[in-house]
Design a protein around this motif. Structure first.
Motif, short mmCIF file in Angstrom:
data_model
loop_
_atom_site.label_atom_id
_atom_site.label_comp_id
_atom_site.label_asym_id
_atom_site.label_seq_id
_atom_site.Cartn_x
_atom_site.Cartn_y
_atom_site.Cartn_z
N ILE A 157 0.99 -1.31 0.17
CA ILE A 157 0.06 -0.18 0.12
C ILE A 157 0.87 1.20 0.01
O ILE A 157 0.67 2.15 -0.75
N ALA A 158 1.91 1.28 0.76
CA ALA A 158 2.85 2.28 1.01
C ALA A 158 3.49 2.53 -0.60
O ALA A 158 3.67 3.69 -0.70
N ALA A 159 3.87 1.72 -1.17
CA ALA A 159 4.54 1.82 -2.46
C ALA A 159 3.70 2.38 -3.58
O ALA A 159 3.88 3.26 -4.40
N LEU A 160 2.40 1.81 -3.56
CA LEU A 160 1.17 2.31 -4.52
C LEU A 160 1.20 3.64 -4.19
O LEU A 160 1.15 4.60 -4.99
N LYS A 161 0.83 4.04 -3.01
CA LYS A 161 0.82 5.52 -2.48
C LYS A 161 1.80 6.51 -3.01
O LYS A 161 1.59 7.39 -3.68
N LEU A 206 -1.93 5.85 -15.56
CA LEU A 206 -0.64 5.85 -14.55
C LEU A 206 0.09 4.71 -14.90
O LEU A 206 -0.79 3.35 -14.97
N ASP A 207 1.25 4.54 -14.58
CA ASP A 207 2.12 3.18 -14.73
C ASP A 207 1.88 2.13 -13.52
O ASP A 207 1.53 2.77 -12.50
N CYS A 208 2.16 0.95 -13.90
CA CYS A 208 2.07 0.23 -12.61
C CYS A 208 3.37 0.38 -11.92
O CYS A 208 4.20 1.05 -12.22
N LEU A 209 3.71 -0.50 -10.73
CA LEU A 209 4.82 -0.36 -10.11
C LEU A 209 6.28 -0.63 -10.85
O LEU A 209 7.02 0.04 -10.76
N ASN A 210 6.05 -1.76 -11.76
CA ASN A 210 7.05 -1.90 -12.59
C ASN A 210 8.38 -1.87 -12.03
O ASN A 210 8.64 -2.45 -10.77
N THR A 211 9.46 -1.06 -12.50
CA THR A 211 10.77 -1.37 -11.86
C THR A 211 11.23 0.00 -11.20
O THR A 211 12.39 0.21 -10.78
N GLY A 212 9.96 0.82 -11.02
CA GLY A 212 10.24 2.15 -10.09
C GLY A 212 10.83 1.80 -8.56
O GLY A 212 10.96 0.60 -8.00
N GLU A 213 11.51 2.83 -7.90
CA GLU A 213 12.11 2.67 -6.70
C GLU A 213 11.05 2.14 -5.86
O GLU A 213 11.67 0.98 -5.02
N ALA A 214 10.08 2.68 -5.81
CA ALA A 214 8.96 2.37 -4.65
C ALA A 214 8.73 0.69 -4.85
O ALA A 214 8.40 0.04 -3.91
#
Length: 328
Positions: A172-176, A303-311
């Motif tokens: 949840i925190a990563a999505l936020k 919006l992009d999914c979480l993918n390879t982003g830092e979060a």
């Protein structure tokens, strides 16, 4: 066979993709995908004539065109991103742990990657299905493939499974964090943020599949975390297929209805997907935009999914390290 190696392996698993954006490759992929009894729960004697006689003769051309719209030099978005997630996780975990990736349908196959891990000396393997919400058609199907692979082995590795993480605080925190970052970069302020989850036949929910409830819980927790009184948050389900009743409300219907009742600025995100794929980059980003604008909307963003982003990568590392507790 040597008994001296005691390495640990991690296998990231996602749904699957054809090998190329061609009708032939899509037909092979769909034949495997839609023959899975976890995916289509109609008795094979009734379903296979429909699949072989109708669907595989009509759908591949249309789906191949859709894949062609989003295909990259590295392959399909899902394959390219999952490969990059595995590489990123490998860098974070270090050389002592072997990280691979596989697809439930298509390539690289789960059995082949498990064999590769074992050949590299891994006698303990964490299977990490990249589905935040559990469903029989996704997580359970992946584990069926793991079980089938294990059934062929005389010397089986020890296996752990990453649980569904739909309500995990790290998720949840990563999505936020990631959604807030992307919203801040938009050239407009959305009136509505639509959380679009992949749909499932309503019958699966009635039979006890927890997917629907877990999607709603993800949406509730994410809405609370975002805490945006200036932006209404709605939930929908996409990718309806066939004549059966599916989970509602349907994403395409919601997009048209929102524009019809006066919403002019809308953003959509898919918090049930760990990586962008055909369903996000074609169905939401291309067709969803057309549906919203044709119904009267003005501004639309996917919006992009979480993918390879830092979060997202920090979350994945945290979840995997937690499940490897006692092994590392």
């Amino acid at each position: 066979m040597s008994v001296s190696a005691h390495r640990i392996g991690v296998l990231l698993v996602n749904l699957g993709t054809p090998d190329a954006p061609t009708p032939q490759a899509v037909r092979r992929y769909l034949a495997e995908f839609l023959s899975d009894r976890r995916v289509v729960e109609i008795p094979p004697l009734l379903w296979q004539p429909i699949l072989r006689g109708v669907i595989l003769n009509t759908r591949p051309k249309k789906s191949a065109h859709a894949y062609g719209l989003v295909w990259t030099e590295e392959g399909s978005p899902l394959a390219a991103i999952t490969r990059a997630q595995a590489a990123g996780l490998q860098a974070r975990l270090g050389a002592e742990i072997e990280v691979r990736w596989a697809m439930r349908y298509g390539n690289p196959a789960i059995a082949a990657e498990m064999a590769s891990l074992q050949a590299a000396g891994c006698d303990r393997i964490l299977i990490a299905p990249l589905y935040p919400q559990y469903s029989g058609a996704t997580t359970a199907s992946a584990m069926d493939a793991v079980g089938a692979a294990l059934a062929e082995l005389r010397w089986q590795p020890a296996i752990r499974i990453l649980p569904a993480y739909y309500d995990d605080p790290e998720h949840i925190a990563a999505l936020k964090v990631d959604i807030e970052r992307q919203l801040a970069g938009l050239p407009f302020a959305p009136e509505v943020l639509l959380l679009s989850f992949h749909g499932m036949p309503e019958r699966t929910h009635k039979l006890g599949d927890p997917y629907y409830a877990q999607c709603l819980e993800t949406a509730r927790l994410l809405g609370e975390a975002l805490a945006r009184p200036d932006m209404r948050i709605e939930t929908s389900f996409q990718s309806r297929f066939g004549r059966a009743k599916w989970l509602e409300p349907a994403t395409d219907a919601v997009l048209a209805a929102e524009a019809g009742k006066g919403t002019r600025r809308l953003a959509v995100v898919a918090p049930g997907f760990s990586a962008d794929c055909l369903e996000t980059r074609e169905e939401l980003a291309i067709r969803g935009r057309e549906q919203f604008l044709e119904a009267g909307g003005n501004d639309y963003a996917t919006l992009d999914c979480l993918n390879t982003g830092e979060a997202g990568m920090a979350m994945l590392e945290g979840l995997v390290r937690r499940e490897l507790g006692g092994w590392i």
